[in-house]
Design an enzyme around this catalytic site. Structure first.
Site, PDB file in Angstrom:
ATOM      1  N   ALA A  65      34.025   5.223   5.967  1.00 33.51           N
ATOM      2  CA  ALA A  65      33.450   6.395   5.316  1.00 33.51           C
ATOM      3  C   ALA A  65      34.253   7.600   5.799  1.00 33.51           C
ATOM      4  CB  ALA A  65      31.998   6.529   5.714  1.00 33.51           C
ATOM      5  N   GLY A 109      32.874   1.604   6.846  1.00 30.94           N
ATOM      6  CA  GLY A 109      32.467   1.487   5.444  1.00 30.94           C
ATOM      7  C   GLY A 109      33.462   0.691   4.614  1.00 30.94           C
ATOM      8  N   GLU A 112      32.522  -2.815   5.092  1.00 32.03           N
ATOM      9  CA  GLU A 112      31.252  -3.008   4.374  1.00 32.03           C
ATOM     10  C   GLU A 112      31.474  -3.081   2.862  1.00 32.03           C
ATOM     11  OE1 GLU A 112      29.585   0.435   6.384  1.00 32.03           O
ATOM     12  OE2 GLU A 112      28.015  -0.821   7.226  1.00 32.03           O
ATOM     13  N   GLU A 132      32.099   2.043  14.140  1.00 33.90           N
ATOM     14  CA  GLU A 132      31.213   3.212  14.103  1.00 33.90           C
ATOM     15  C   GLU A 132      30.692   3.609  15.480  1.00 33.90           C
ATOM     16  OE1 GLU A 132      31.130   0.670  11.973  1.00 33.90           O
ATOM     17  OE2 GLU A 132      30.708   1.349   9.938  1.00 33.90           O
TER      18      GLU A 132
HETATM   19  N1  CO8 Z   1      37.675   9.415   7.543  1.00 31.89           N
HETATM   20  C1  CO8 Z   1      38.422  10.514   7.316  1.00 31.89           C
HETATM   21  N2  CO8 Z   1      39.750  10.569   7.507  1.00 31.89           N
HETATM   22  C2  CO8 Z   1      40.353   9.455   7.969  1.00 31.89           C
HETATM   23  C3  CO8 Z   1      39.638   8.287   8.250  1.00 31.89           C
HETATM   24  C4  CO8 Z   1      38.216   8.290   8.016  1.00 31.89           C
HETATM   25  N3  CO8 Z   1      37.457   7.198   8.214  1.00 31.89           N
HETATM   26  N4  CO8 Z   1      40.495   7.345   8.722  1.00 31.89           N
HETATM   27  C5  CO8 Z   1      41.719   7.925   8.720  1.00 31.89           C
HETATM   28  N5  CO8 Z   1      41.626   9.200   8.269  1.00 31.89           N
HETATM   29  C6  CO8 Z   1      42.711  10.160   8.116  1.00 31.89           C
HETATM   30  C7  CO8 Z   1      43.159  10.718   9.471  1.00 31.89           C
HETATM   31  O1  CO8 Z   1      42.308  11.764   9.884  1.00 31.89           O
HETATM   32  C8  CO8 Z   1      44.558  11.178   9.153  1.00 31.89           C
HETATM   33  O2  CO8 Z   1      44.464  12.389   8.452  1.00 31.89           O
HETATM   34  P1  CO8 Z   1      45.411  13.653   8.922  1.00 31.89           P
HETATM   35  O3  CO8 Z   1      46.808  13.173   8.662  1.00 31.89           O
HETATM   36  O4  CO8 Z   1      44.975  14.757   8.021  1.00 31.89           O
HETATM   37  O5  CO8 Z   1      45.151  13.859  10.362  1.00 31.89           O
HETATM   38  C9  CO8 Z   1      45.055  10.133   8.135  1.00 31.89           C
HETATM   39  O6  CO8 Z   1      43.878   9.514   7.615  1.00 31.89           O
HETATM   40  C10 CO8 Z   1      45.889   9.058   8.771  1.00 31.89           C
HETATM   41  O7  CO8 Z   1      45.165   8.507   9.854  1.00 31.89           O
HETATM   42  P2  CO8 Z   1      45.789   8.319  11.323  1.00 31.89           P
HETATM   43  O8  CO8 Z   1      46.819   9.360  11.602  1.00 31.89           O
HETATM   44  O9  CO8 Z   1      44.643   8.206  12.283  1.00 31.89           O
HETATM   45  O10 CO8 Z   1      46.532   6.900  11.125  1.00 31.89           O
HETATM   46  P3  CO8 Z   1      46.855   5.826  12.226  1.00 31.89           P
HETATM   47  O11 CO8 Z   1      47.733   4.824  11.566  1.00 31.89           O
HETATM   48  O12 CO8 Z   1      47.327   6.477  13.483  1.00 31.89           O
HETATM   49  O13 CO8 Z   1      45.423   5.131  12.602  1.00 31.89           O
HETATM   50  C11 CO8 Z   1      43.299   4.127  12.043  1.00 31.89           C
HETATM   51  C12 CO8 Z   1      44.770   4.370  11.635  1.00 31.89           C
HETATM   52  C13 CO8 Z   1      43.255   3.256  13.314  1.00 31.89           C
HETATM   53  C14 CO8 Z   1      42.600   3.419  10.912  1.00 31.89           C
HETATM   54  C15 CO8 Z   1      42.617   5.496  12.347  1.00 31.89           C
HETATM   55  O14 CO8 Z   1      42.866   6.372  11.255  1.00 31.89           O
HETATM   56  C16 CO8 Z   1      41.145   5.423  12.554  1.00 31.89           C
HETATM   57  O15 CO8 Z   1      40.680   5.018  13.613  1.00 31.89           O
HETATM   58  N6  CO8 Z   1      40.327   5.809  11.509  1.00 31.89           N
HETATM   59  C17 CO8 Z   1      38.898   5.849  11.600  1.00 31.89           C
HETATM   60  C18 CO8 Z   1      38.294   4.466  11.564  1.00 31.89           C
HETATM   61  C19 CO8 Z   1      36.789   4.542  11.693  1.00 31.89           C
HETATM   62  O16 CO8 Z   1      36.257   4.942  12.697  1.00 31.89           O
HETATM   63  N7  CO8 Z   1      36.085   4.121  10.618  1.00 31.89           N
HETATM   64  C20 CO8 Z   1      34.652   4.146  10.592  1.00 31.89           C
HETATM   65  C21 CO8 Z   1      34.170   5.404   9.954  1.00 31.89           C
HETATM   66  S1  CO8 Z   1      32.396   5.589  10.064  1.00 31.89           S
HETATM   67  C22 CO8 Z   1      31.836   4.626   8.775  1.00 31.89           C
HETATM   68  O17 CO8 Z   1      32.550   4.016   8.036  1.00 31.89           O
HETATM   69  C23 CO8 Z   1      30.345   4.599   8.635  1.00 31.89           C
HETATM   70  C24 CO8 Z   1      29.931   3.812   7.415  1.00 31.89           C
HETATM   71  C25 CO8 Z   1      28.543   4.189   7.087  1.00 31.89           C
HETATM   72  C26 CO8 Z   1      28.194   3.805   5.709  1.00 31.89           C
HETATM   73  C27 CO8 Z   1      29.083   4.401   4.670  1.00 31.89           C
HETATM   74  C28 CO8 Z   1      28.848   5.872   4.496  1.00 31.89           C
HETATM   75  C29 CO8 Z   1      29.705   6.531   3.380  1.00 31.89           C
END
Ligand code: CO8
Length: 258
Positions: A65, A109, A112, A132
């Site tokens: 998400a 998400g 999911e 999460e």
């Molecule tokens: N949300 C928003 N932006 C994101 C997300 C995200 N989940 N994941 C990545 N991005 C963005 C980063 O902020 C970055 O943006 P910017 O260049 O503007 O800084 C861009 O994507 C590229 O990401 P990274 O530079 O971090 O890329 P890496 O290759 O270094 O890392 C990862 C990749 C490991 C996937 C890393 O991006 C990461 O850890 N992302 C978050 C993963 C996460 O925690 N996901 C869970 C989110 S919570 C959730 O899903 C709850 C679900 C609830 C139900 C659904 C509700 C809608």
């Protein structure tokens, strides 16, 4: 209809939805989820389409998400807008089979979303996880409920409690994905698999999908009763007659979806 965050194509009788927010690794913002729901509704209503592929990029199916969109929401915001229920379940109510073709990250998400589909084909670089807990929340779109059903309690609990990410091979061993294909073949293989399903009898495909899904929603005894009734019901279709007759006559069946 013009979409901002997804690409929509058809390949004969297969609909393909590609999540397309590359700068955010396909993070599932509200508008993206709404667009997926709208595209699925269109495909569900389109008689030409018999099965659907949902995919992302080579780097990310979806990294979860949209954390930036969620960060400042209050309890009352998420409660009143029914955050996350809103729009997401279209995947689970669609009667046409949906294959998730997952390459790269399927996190939170994103994992999911993939689990809501009927089955998951994974590229060899796929990574699945429910991280999460590392950002102070828990899965909110079925992760705590569907993941244990796919991979068992122990592995699901470890993933949900630690945020550990599983690679494609572990996901296949655990039963989360149906099979792994090389990254460069993922989309073609998913479309080929969907086309195979779309060529079969539509009402029988609907019935088979509904029956397997019953296994997740009811007791074994009730599920078996449901299967028996729906198995009997297939004998009321023209396609059952055609399918069995074609077998006896050593020819390919020509289903007319009736
Ligand atoms: N949300 C928003 N932006 C994101 C997300 C995200 N989940 N994941 C990545 N991005 C963005 C980063 O902020 C970055 O943006 P910017 O260049 O503007 O800084 C861009 O994507 C590229 O990401 P990274 O530079 O971090 O890329 P890496 O290759 O270094 O890392 C990862 C990749 C490991 C996937 C890393 O991006 C990461 O850890 N992302 C978050 C993963 C996460 O925690 N996901 C869970 C989110 S919570 C959730 O899903 C709850 C679900 C609830 C139900 C659904 C509700 C809608």
């Amino acid at each position: 209809m013009a979409y901002e965050h997804i690409l929509v194509e058809t390949h004969d009788n297969v609909g393909v939805i590609t999540l397309n927010r590359p700068k955010a690794l396909n993070a599932l913002c509200t508008d993206l989820v709404r667009e997926v729901g709208s595209a699925l509704n269109d495909m569900e209503a389109n008689n030409e389409i018999g099965a659907i592929v949902l995919t992302g990029s080579e780097k990310a199916f979806a990294a979860g998400a949209d954390i930036k969109e969620m960060a400042d929401k209050s309890y009352m915001d998420v409660y009143l807008e029914d955050f996350i229920t809103n729009g997401w379940e279209v995947i689970t109510t669609c009667r046409k089979p949906i294959i998730a073709a997952v390459a790269g990250y399927a996190l939170g998400g994103g994992c999911e979303f993939a689990m809501m589909c009927d089955f998951i084909l994974a590229a060899d670089n796929a990574k699945f996880g429910q991280p999460e807990i590392t950002i102070g929340t828990i899965p909110g779109a079925g992760g705590t409920q569907r993941l244990p059903r796919y991979v068992g309690k122990s592995k699901a609990m470890e993933m949900v409690l630690t945020g550990r990410i599983m690679d494609a091979e572990e996901a296949e061993r655990a039963g989360l994905v149906s099979r792994i294909v090389p990254l460069e073949e993922l989309k073609d293989e998913a479309i080929k698999t969907a086309a195979k399903i779309a060529d079969l009898s539509r009402p029988i495909v609907f019935t088979a999908k509904e029956s397997v899904n019953r296994a997740y929603e009811t007791t074994l005894a009730e599920g078996l009763r449901f299967e028996r009734r729906t198995f009997h019901a297939t004998f009321a279709t023209e396609d059952q007659k055609e399918g069995m007759q074609a077998f006896a006559e050593k020819r390919s069946p020509k289903f007319n979806h009736r």
